[in-house]
Design a protein around this motif. Sequence first.
Motif, short mmCIF file in Angstrom:
data_model
loop_
_atom_site.label_atom_id
_atom_site.label_comp_id
_atom_site.label_asym_id
_atom_site.label_seq_id
_atom_site.Cartn_x
_atom_site.Cartn_y
_atom_site.Cartn_z
N ASN A 19 21.06 7.31 32.40
CA ASN A 19 20.93 8.32 31.36
C ASN A 19 20.42 9.62 31.95
OD1 ASN A 19 21.72 6.56 29.27
ND2 ASN A 19 19.65 5.73 29.13
N ILE A 20 21.10 10.72 31.65
CA ILE A 20 20.74 12.04 32.17
C ILE A 20 20.38 12.97 31.02
CG2 ILE A 20 21.50 14.05 33.50
CD1 ILE A 20 21.25 11.58 35.19
N VAL A 185 30.13 29.85 41.11
CA VAL A 185 29.05 28.92 40.77
C VAL A 185 28.22 29.49 39.63
CG1 VAL A 185 27.04 27.65 41.62
CG2 VAL A 185 28.96 28.13 43.16
N GLU A 186 28.19 28.79 38.52
CA GLU A 186 27.40 29.22 37.36
C GLU A 186 25.95 28.76 37.47
OE1 GLU A 186 27.14 28.18 32.62
OE2 GLU A 186 29.12 28.30 33.55
N ARG A 187 25.77 27.47 37.79
CA ARG A 187 24.44 26.92 37.97
C ARG A 187 24.56 25.65 38.83
NH1 ARG A 187 24.90 24.00 32.71
NH2 ARG A 187 24.32 21.85 33.16
N VAL A 188 23.43 25.13 39.25
CA VAL A 188 23.41 23.94 40.09
C VAL A 188 22.50 22.90 39.43
CG1 VAL A 188 22.84 22.99 42.36
CG2 VAL A 188 23.82 25.29 42.17
N ASP A 189 22.95 21.65 39.41
CA ASP A 189 22.14 20.54 38.92
C ASP A 189 21.87 19.57 40.06
OD1 ASP A 189 22.16 21.45 36.29
OD2 ASP A 189 24.04 20.43 35.84
N ILE A 190 20.76 18.88 39.98
CA ILE A 190 20.46 17.82 40.93
C ILE A 190 19.94 16.62 40.15
CG2 ILE A 190 18.18 18.85 41.39
CD1 ILE A 190 18.32 17.52 44.16
N CYS A 191 20.52 15.46 40.40
CA CYS A 191 20.12 14.24 39.69
C CYS A 191 19.70 13.18 40.70
CB CYS A 191 21.26 13.70 38.83
SG CYS A 191 21.79 14.83 37.53
N LEU A 192 18.55 12.57 40.46
CA LEU A 192 18.13 11.46 41.29
C LEU A 192 18.88 10.21 40.90
CD1 LEU A 192 14.27 12.08 41.39
CD2 LEU A 192 15.96 12.63 43.13
N GLN A 194 19.51 5.95 40.27
CA GLN A 194 18.97 5.02 39.28
C GLN A 194 17.57 4.58 39.68
OE1 GLN A 194 21.24 1.39 38.85
NE2 GLN A 194 20.67 1.20 36.72
N PRO A 195 16.58 4.76 38.80
CA PRO A 195 15.22 4.32 39.12
C PRO A 195 15.17 2.82 39.37
CG PRO A 195 15.23 5.75 37.19
CD PRO A 195 16.65 5.41 37.48
N PHE A 196 14.28 2.43 40.28
CA PHE A 196 14.14 1.01 40.60
C PHE A 196 13.58 0.25 39.41
CE2 PHE A 196 11.76 -2.60 42.26
CZ PHE A 196 12.71 -3.21 43.07
N SER A 197 12.69 0.89 38.65
CA SER A 197 12.03 0.23 37.53
C SER A 197 12.26 1.03 36.26
CB SER A 197 10.53 0.08 37.82
OG SER A 197 9.98 1.35 38.11
N SER A 198 11.64 0.58 35.17
CA SER A 198 11.84 1.24 33.88
C SER A 198 10.98 2.49 33.77
CB SER A 198 11.52 0.27 32.73
OG SER A 198 10.19 -0.18 32.83
N ARG A 199 11.34 3.51 34.49
CA ARG A 199 10.63 4.78 34.44
C ARG A 199 11.65 5.90 34.49
NH1 ARG A 199 7.70 5.75 40.28
NH2 ARG A 199 9.49 6.61 41.39
N THR A 200 11.17 7.12 34.38
CA THR A 200 12.06 8.27 34.46
C THR A 200 11.73 9.08 35.70
OG1 THR A 200 12.89 10.21 33.24
CG2 THR A 200 10.54 9.75 33.07
N ASN A 201 12.75 9.63 36.34
CA ASN A 201 12.56 10.48 37.51
C ASN A 201 13.05 11.88 37.21
OD1 ASN A 201 11.38 8.65 39.31
ND2 ASN A 201 13.35 7.79 39.88
N CYS A 202 12.37 12.87 37.74
CA CYS A 202 12.64 14.27 37.43
C CYS A 202 12.99 15.03 38.69
CB CYS A 202 11.39 14.87 36.76
SG CYS A 202 11.52 16.62 36.39
N ALA A 203 14.08 15.80 38.64
CA ALA A 203 14.51 16.62 39.78
C ALA A 203 14.71 18.06 39.32
CB ALA A 203 15.80 16.07 40.38
N ILE A 213 16.15 21.30 35.09
CA ILE A 213 15.28 20.13 35.24
C ILE A 213 16.05 18.93 34.72
CG2 ILE A 213 13.08 19.08 34.62
CD1 ILE A 213 11.99 21.90 34.13
N ASN A 214 16.35 18.00 35.61
CA ASN A 214 17.16 16.83 35.27
C ASN A 214 16.32 15.56 35.28
OD1 ASN A 214 20.27 17.69 35.35
ND2 ASN A 214 19.16 18.84 36.92
N PHE A 215 16.33 14.85 34.17
CA PHE A 215 15.67 13.55 34.08
C PHE A 215 16.72 12.45 34.18
CE2 PHE A 215 12.32 16.11 32.20
CZ PHE A 215 11.15 15.48 32.66
N ALA A 216 16.45 11.45 34.99
CA ALA A 216 17.34 10.30 35.13
C ALA A 216 16.55 9.04 34.83
CB ALA A 216 17.92 10.25 36.54
#
Length: 248
Positions: A19-20, A185-192, A194-203, A213-216
């Motif tokens: 999920n992004i 190029v309009e903008r750039v996204d970066i996504c981490l 799949q998290p190893f556990s049930s948490r969210t990661n932010c890039a 700011i991308n949450f995965a």
Amino acid sequence: PAEKTYRIKGTKEPFYTLNIIDGIMSTPEVIKVAKSYNATITEYLNAVLLYALMQKQQNSWHLSLKPIRIAMPVNLRKIFPSKTVRNFITMIYPGIDPRLGEYTFEEIVKHVHNYMQYYVNEKLLRGDITTNAATTRNALIRIVPLMIKDVVVRNFYAKVQDRNSSAGLTNVGVLAIPESRKPFVERVDICLGQPFSSRTNCAIISYNHILTINFASSIVEADVERYFFRKLVQDGIHVKIESNREVI
């Protein structure tokens, strides 16, 4: 291993589901707000994520409160020049302990700022590198087959390292691209990944005055992301949200 931290108890998505949630905003706006707290962008956004996790823990059922820490990589190339194309980072863990009392957001920003000032310096980071490098020089470890090392390291990460933090955050900074590519190029996204556990990661990454700011995550709930972006809006930052799902 450090003391176990607060972990989000979310509903796991089916395997291979990522999920992004992407927040798009003006870099100058974020800089202005961060400066109002006497912090850098990285320190400010670290504090916002800690604040969001604190709210999530307080508003969820719990027997007792637990420490909250964020796993954040530090780019060592800025401190120790290196031509390696491999990852050259170490991890730091800014955090708060809600068991000690209530934290205002201003207190969290100040705490993160002081933590970064203390830990991100040549002497302490050199000590980190020396400790890690000493392990690779151990004669007994060197003769262990790589296959066994991989299994041990994987299990160590699952049972110890992953539990040392409540979420992950990485700030790539400002991206520079060749002038000839800029019109396309309009903008750039970066996504981490799949998290190893049930948490969210932010890039986080910035390009052409646009900060994204991308949450995965691999869980259904998006409470932490909601608390995070709500705080940015409360601070006067205009945020546009995009996602690959319906956020509940």
